[in-house]
Design a protein around this motif. Structure first.
Motif, PDB file in Angstrom:
ATOM      1  N   LYS A  92       0.807  -1.217   0.000  1.00  0.00           N
ATOM      2  CA  LYS A  92       0.000   0.000   0.000  1.00  0.00           C
ATOM      3  C   LYS A  92       0.840   1.266   0.000  1.00  0.00           C
ATOM      4  O   LYS A  92       0.302   2.351  -0.134  1.00  0.00           O
ATOM      5  N   ASP A  93       2.144   1.134   0.160  1.00  0.00           N
ATOM      6  CA  ASP A  93       2.981   2.326   0.267  1.00  0.00           C
ATOM      7  C   ASP A  93       4.161   2.219  -0.691  1.00  0.00           C
ATOM      8  O   ASP A  93       4.799   1.169  -0.787  1.00  0.00           O
ATOM      9  N   TYR A  94       4.449   3.344  -1.407  1.00  0.00           N
ATOM     10  CA  TYR A  94       5.548   3.332  -2.375  1.00  0.00           C
ATOM     11  C   TYR A  94       6.899   3.082  -1.720  1.00  0.00           C
ATOM     12  O   TYR A  94       7.856   2.628  -2.365  1.00  0.00           O
ATOM     13  N   THR A  95       7.022   3.369  -0.397  1.00  0.00           N
ATOM     14  CA  THR A  95       8.311   3.201   0.287  1.00  0.00           C
ATOM     15  C   THR A  95       8.722   1.741   0.387  1.00  0.00           C
ATOM     16  O   THR A  95       9.873   1.435   0.684  1.00  0.00           O
ATOM     17  N   GLU A  96       7.772   0.824   0.143  1.00  0.00           N
ATOM     18  CA  GLU A  96       8.092  -0.592   0.246  1.00  0.00           C
ATOM     19  C   GLU A  96       8.856  -1.112  -0.958  1.00  0.00           C
ATOM     20  O   GLU A  96       9.344  -2.241  -0.947  1.00  0.00           O
ATOM     21  N   TYR A  97       8.946  -0.287  -2.027  1.00  0.00           N
ATOM     22  CA  TYR A  97       9.670  -0.721  -3.219  1.00  0.00           C
ATOM     23  C   TYR A  97      11.091  -0.173  -3.189  1.00  0.00           C
ATOM     24  O   TYR A  97      11.312   1.024  -2.949  1.00  0.00           O
ATOM     25  N   GLU A  98      12.035  -1.045  -3.460  1.00  0.00           N
ATOM     26  CA  GLU A  98      13.453  -0.706  -3.355  1.00  0.00           C
ATOM     27  C   GLU A  98      13.819   0.508  -4.202  1.00  0.00           C
ATOM     28  O   GLU A  98      13.537   0.568  -5.399  1.00  0.00           O
ATOM     29  N   GLY A 119      14.487  13.435  -6.730  1.00  0.00           N
ATOM     30  CA  GLY A 119      13.634  14.257  -7.584  1.00  0.00           C
ATOM     31  C   GLY A 119      13.231  15.548  -6.913  1.00  0.00           C
ATOM     32  O   GLY A 119      13.172  16.609  -7.550  1.00  0.00           O
ATOM     33  N   ALA A 120      12.926  15.491  -5.614  1.00  0.00           N
ATOM     34  CA  ALA A 120      12.558  16.704  -4.866  1.00  0.00           C
ATOM     35  C   ALA A 120      13.697  17.706  -4.886  1.00  0.00           C
ATOM     36  O   ALA A 120      13.488  18.914  -5.071  1.00  0.00           O
ATOM     37  N   SER A 156       4.744  10.159  -6.904  1.00  0.00           N
ATOM     38  CA  SER A 156       4.965  11.417  -7.628  1.00  0.00           C
ATOM     39  C   SER A 156       4.563  12.609  -6.775  1.00  0.00           C
ATOM     40  O   SER A 156       5.268  13.634  -6.720  1.00  0.00           O
ATOM     41  N   SER A 157       3.415  12.492  -6.101  1.00  0.00           N
ATOM     42  CA  SER A 157       2.948  13.578  -5.237  1.00  0.00           C
ATOM     43  C   SER A 157       3.939  13.837  -4.105  1.00  0.00           C
ATOM     44  O   SER A 157       4.204  14.992  -3.745  1.00  0.00           O
ATOM     45  N   ALA A 158       4.491  12.748  -3.556  1.00  0.00           N
ATOM     46  CA  ALA A 158       5.457  12.889  -2.467  1.00  0.00           C
ATOM     47  C   ALA A 158       6.697  13.632  -2.931  1.00  0.00           C
ATOM     48  O   ALA A 158       7.278  14.433  -2.188  1.00  0.00           O
ATOM     49  N   LEU A 159       7.086  13.391  -4.181  1.00  0.00           N
ATOM     50  CA  LEU A 159       8.266  14.060  -4.746  1.00  0.00           C
ATOM     51  C   LEU A 159       8.053  15.574  -4.755  1.00  0.00           C
ATOM     52  O   LEU A 159       8.894  16.343  -4.271  1.00  0.00           O
ATOM     53  N   TYR A 160       6.921  16.004  -5.305  1.00  0.00           N
ATOM     54  CA  TYR A 160       6.659  17.447  -5.395  1.00  0.00           C
ATOM     55  C   TYR A 160       6.420  18.065  -4.015  1.00  0.00           C
ATOM     56  O   TYR A 160       6.811  19.209  -3.756  1.00  0.00           O
ATOM     57  N   ARG A 161       5.768  17.303  -3.132  1.00  0.00           N
ATOM     58  CA  ARG A 161       5.529  17.820  -1.783  1.00  0.00           C
ATOM     59  C   ARG A 161       6.840  18.033  -1.037  1.00  0.00           C
ATOM     60  O   ARG A 161       7.038  19.059  -0.377  1.00  0.00           O
ATOM     61  N   ALA A 162       7.763  17.081  -1.178  1.00  0.00           N
ATOM     62  CA  ALA A 162       9.067  17.209  -0.521  1.00  0.00           C
ATOM     63  C   ALA A 162       9.851  18.386  -1.089  1.00  0.00           C
ATOM     64  O   ALA A 162      10.551  19.091  -0.353  1.00  0.00           O
ATOM     65  N   ALA A 163       9.719  18.610  -2.408  1.00  0.00           N
ATOM     66  CA  ALA A 163      10.404  19.749  -3.030  1.00  0.00           C
ATOM     67  C   ALA A 163       9.865  21.059  -2.472  1.00  0.00           C
ATOM     68  O   ALA A 163      10.627  21.988  -2.170  1.00  0.00           O
ATOM     69  N   GLY A 164       8.525  21.141  -2.315  1.00  0.00           N
ATOM     70  CA  GLY A 164       7.925  22.355  -1.760  1.00  0.00           C
ATOM     71  C   GLY A 164       8.371  22.607  -0.338  1.00  0.00           C
ATOM     72  O   GLY A 164       8.651  23.753   0.046  1.00  0.00           O
ATOM     73  N   GLU A 165       8.484  21.535   0.463  1.00  0.00           N
ATOM     74  CA  GLU A 165       8.923  21.683   1.850  1.00  0.00           C
ATOM     75  C   GLU A 165      10.373  22.161   1.906  1.00  0.00           C
ATOM     76  O   GLU A 165      10.731  23.007   2.736  1.00  0.00           O
TER      77      GLU A 165
END
Length: 471
Positions: free
Chosen positions: A221-227, A236-237, A288-297
């Protein structure tokens, strides 16, 4: 050439026709329509499309223009296109006439009066109705995808088409009951509202398990589980933040980010257990959303202005979307390379490749399974640009050959460039329109309104042609 409306395996509306040597397929592609031409061969007495890349693909703003290009391409079968290739000449001929009116030409008239538009009002109006009905069908898929922006744009286009239909008279077509245009327009607007307001289908519950070749595979259920995906999110952020901070050339930064996002997606399985290179899964979208969110932070911590950051990110996201299909196309073509890296990458598509015929390239087979092109949108845009340049060059040569008596006249007169001429025309149009008062048109007599309506519609069509030429 007669086109038949049908559905593909995904349920999308297509228009198909077959000529002497080619099959023509027209289908909606975002805001445009895509024409795909595939060569035909006879196998065991049955005509089938040749496997592999299509003979030619191109796009146009309207369904009728795509059909017109296909018709012109088929007409050129066995003929010498001269100094231009067959594709360029087909586009030139289709654009030379009104793309809606061209459907009204009879075969005899086409043979005798090439380039002249023989119009039939009924055929023109029928073509417009066909375009509107295709848009209404398209609305359902946009609602399903929750594409609000696309639905809004399509709504504007559809209303313009409905408004272009006559206000008086009736439409009589074979196989349909006669109907007044007033009633037809009301019905079409009602059909559009119903399609645009339809509720998306509820997702089936209990879909937490995907089946691959009969085996049940639990979906993480979470992208972090993929290597490696979390690391790519961070990378990317940083790249987004760097591009916004340093104002690096957008296209360069966008391509780097698109490559990182593709790398993330290929590590995440789709619903069939294959690499999600289209980013369709919820897991890929969250990454993908996490990438842009981390960049904004990261940018916020650096003290950047929130409004400027938001606007810069929006522009960069659009640029990344533009680059995405090109990056994916390059990646897929790389699967054909004779290298250890390519061989290792091909292993990720083992399930798809087990039935691949020997004479079909890996890239072609994988692209066909995903329903994507081996050419990106930017690459296609460059090809369209080159085709338009060839078209302009051809027109210039024709004009030079036809100068005849005018040679040598006007020596010393100042020549103007296309830039100067179009700017002058636009400035004059703006000045003239400012002088016009809508209340004068409202207060005019019915007789005057009737007289000027046709002229205004002609001007409206001319303006649409000018706008289309700038796209």
């Amino acid at each position: 050439m007669k086109f038949t409306r049908t559905k593909n395996l995904a349920g999308d509306t297509q228009y198909r026709a077959e000529g002497e040597s080619f099959r023509y397929i027209v289908q909606r592609d975002g805001k445009e329509w895509r024409l795909t031409i595939r060569a035909l061969e006879t196998v065991a007495g049955i005509r089938v499309a040749v496997l592999g890349l299509p003979k030619w693909e191109t796009t146009a703003d309207t369904l009728m223009l795509c059909k017109a290009i296909a018709t012109e391409y088929e007409t050129l079968e066995g003929k010498d296109p001269g100094y231009m290739n067959r594709e360029t000449l087909a586009v030139q001929r289709a654009y030379a006439a009104d793309p809606v009116m061209i459907a009204a030409k009879t075969p005899a008239a086409e043979a005798e009066t090439r380039g002249e538009s023989i119009m039939s009002e009924t055929t023109t109006e029928a073509a417009t109705v066909e375009q509107i009905e295709a848009n209404i069908e398209r609305a359902a898929s946009l609602v399903e995808a929750d594409n609000v922006e696309g639905l809004e744009e399509l709504g504007k286009e559809t209303e313009t088409l409905i408004s272009s239909l006559p206000s008086r008279g009736r439409l009589e077509l074979p196989g349909r009951n006669p109907i007044t245009f007033a009633a037809l327009k009301k019905n079409l607007r009602g059909d559009w509202r119903a399609a645009a307001q339809a509720k998306p289908k509820a997702e089936a519950k209990g879909a937490e398990v995907a089946t691959v070749e009969g085996a049940e595979v639990a979906k993480p259920k979470d992208y972090t589980e993929y290597e490696g995906v979390s690391e790519l999110v961070t990378m990317g952020a940083d790249k987004v933040a760097e591009g916004v901070r340093l104002h690096i050339k957008t296209s360069t930064t966008a391509k780097d980010i698109a490559s990182i996002i593709l790398d993330m997606w290929r590590r995440i399985p789709n619903k069939d257990g294959n690499p999600d290179i289209k980013g369709d899964s919820d897991t890929a979208k969250k990454a993908s959303s996490a990438l842009y969110r981390a960049a904004g932070e990261a940018l916020a911590k650096g003290g950047a202005d929130a409004y400027e950051v938001d606007e810069a990110q929006k522009k960069l996201k659009r640029a990344v979307q533009t680059q995405r299909t090109d990056v994916r196309a390059e990646y897929l073509r790389g699967l054909d390379e004779d290298s250890a890296e390519a061989a290792e990458e091909r292993e990720h598509y083992a399930a798809l490749l087990k039935d691949k015929p020997e004479d079909v390239a890996v890239s072609v087979w994988v692209a066909s399974k995903y329903g994507v092109s081996l050419k990106g949108e930017i690459e296609k845009a460059r090809e369209r640009y080159q085709a338009s340049r060839a078209l302009e060059s051809g027109e210039g040569e024709g004009a030079a050959e036809g100068s005849g008596e005018g040679e040598g006249e006007g020596e010393g007169a100042a020549e103007t460039t296309p830039d100067e001429r179009v700017k002058a025309v636009v400035q004059k149009l703006k000045a003239d329109i400012r002088k016009a008062k809508p209340e004068d048109f409202e207060g005019a007599s019915d007789e005057t309104k009737e007289t000027i309506r046709e002229e205004l519609e002609t001007l409206y069509k001319a303006l649409k042609d000018m706008i289309a030429a700038t796209l």
